[in-house]
Design an enzyme around this catalytic site. Structure first.
Site, short mmCIF file in Angstrom:
data_model
loop_
_atom_site.label_atom_id
_atom_site.label_comp_id
_atom_site.label_asym_id
_atom_site.label_seq_id
_atom_site.Cartn_x
_atom_site.Cartn_y
_atom_site.Cartn_z
CE LYS A 9 -3.92 -2.37 2.23
NZ LYS A 9 -4.98 -2.29 3.26
CE1 TYR A 49 -9.43 -3.24 0.48
CE2 TYR A 49 -8.41 -1.33 -0.55
CZ TYR A 49 -8.31 -2.48 0.22
OH TYR A 49 -7.09 -2.87 0.72
CG ASN A 112 -3.75 -2.34 6.79
OD1 ASN A 112 -3.64 -1.99 5.61
ND2 ASN A 112 -4.77 -3.05 7.23
CG HIS A 115 -5.33 -6.49 -0.42
ND1 HIS A 115 -6.54 -6.71 0.19
CD2 HIS A 115 -5.33 -7.29 -1.53
CE1 HIS A 115 -7.25 -7.59 -0.53
NE2 HIS A 115 -6.53 -7.95 -1.57
CD GLU A 126 -8.80 -9.27 -4.03
OE1 GLU A 126 -9.69 -9.04 -3.19
OE2 GLU A 126 -7.66 -9.66 -3.72
P1 GTP Z 1 -7.20 -6.10 3.17
O1 GTP Z 1 -6.23 -7.20 2.91
O2 GTP Z 1 -6.63 -4.73 2.86
O3 GTP Z 1 -8.54 -6.34 2.53
O4 GTP Z 1 -7.36 -6.08 4.77
P2 GTP Z 1 -8.19 -7.09 5.68
O5 GTP Z 1 -8.83 -8.15 4.85
O6 GTP Z 1 -7.29 -7.50 6.80
O7 GTP Z 1 -9.31 -6.13 6.28
P3 GTP Z 1 -10.75 -5.74 5.67
O8 GTP Z 1 -10.97 -6.41 4.37
O9 GTP Z 1 -11.74 -5.94 6.76
O10 GTP Z 1 -10.59 -4.17 5.46
C1 GTP Z 1 -9.99 -3.69 4.26
C2 GTP Z 1 -9.09 -2.52 4.57
O11 GTP Z 1 -9.88 -1.44 5.03
C3 GTP Z 1 -8.09 -2.76 5.70
O12 GTP Z 1 -6.89 -3.36 5.28
C4 GTP Z 1 -7.81 -1.35 6.16
O13 GTP Z 1 -6.84 -0.73 5.33
C5 GTP Z 1 -9.14 -0.67 5.95
N1 GTP Z 1 -9.85 -0.60 7.22
C6 GTP Z 1 -10.48 -1.59 7.90
N2 GTP Z 1 -11.02 -1.15 9.04
C7 GTP Z 1 -10.73 0.19 9.08
C8 GTP Z 1 -11.02 1.24 10.00
O14 GTP Z 1 -11.63 1.03 11.03
N3 GTP Z 1 -10.55 2.49 9.66
C9 GTP Z 1 -9.84 2.73 8.52
N4 GTP Z 1 -9.43 3.97 8.24
N5 GTP Z 1 -9.57 1.78 7.64
C10 GTP Z 1 -9.99 0.53 7.91
MG MG Z 2 -9.99 -7.78 3.10
#
Ligand code: GTP
Ligand code: MG
Length: 138
Positions: A9, A49, A112, A115, A126
């Protein structure tokens, strides 16, 4: 061998640590079989997303993913999808296990670092969003 889709990212490219992240990926036994640095368009980020579009953080997420270059990758290996989820660690770096990418490098739950696809079905979708078949060399 299974393939998964990965994004390093904008917080990773901004800090110039994509090589360090790749070293963790490779040490975990995953092979980077496709990789390119791109600027995601707003539309690409919104499509990517799309499952989160009703979430309160959606706008912030799209802003962040388009705020700088990302590195999109296809990773290959045994159980690549589950293996990479494990190597990335929990979404929130505060909850991520020692040695994981998010524990080592992530700045916050939003920024973070990485992905990784969460299912075989999504990995396929994807990968197809960002790579054509001839760009993936196993
Ligand atoms: P990805 O691999 O990026 O999809 O992450 P994940 O599968 O561990 O998490 P998820 O799919 O639930 O959320 C997708 C992305 O949204 C996360 O990686 C974060 O970057 C973002 N995200 C999730 N929760 C929050 C939040 O509470 N605040 C913010 N700003 N971003 C969030
Ligand atoms: Mg995810």
């Amino acid at each position: 061998r299974e393939q998964t889709f990965s994004i390093l990212k904008p917080d990773a490219t901004r800090r110039n640590i994509t090589g360090e992240v790749n070293a963790v990926i490779e040490k975990a036994g995953l092979r980077i079989v496709a990789q390119k640095r791109i600027l995601m368009s707003r539309k690409e980020a919104e499509t990517f997303y799309g499952v989160h579009k009703e979430r309160p953080f959606f706008g912030e997420l799209v802003e962040f993913m388009t705020s700088g270059p990302v590195v999109v990758q296809v990773l290959e290996g045994e159980n690549a999808i589950a293996t990479y989820r494990e190597v990335m660690g929990a979404t929130n770096p505060a909850n991520a296990a020692e040695g994981t990418i998010r524990k080592l490098f992530a700045e916050s739950v939003g920024e973070n670092t990485a992905h990784g696809s969460d299912s075989a079905e999504n990995a396929k979708i994807e990968i197809a969003q960002f790579f054509s078949g001839n760009e993936i060399v196993g």
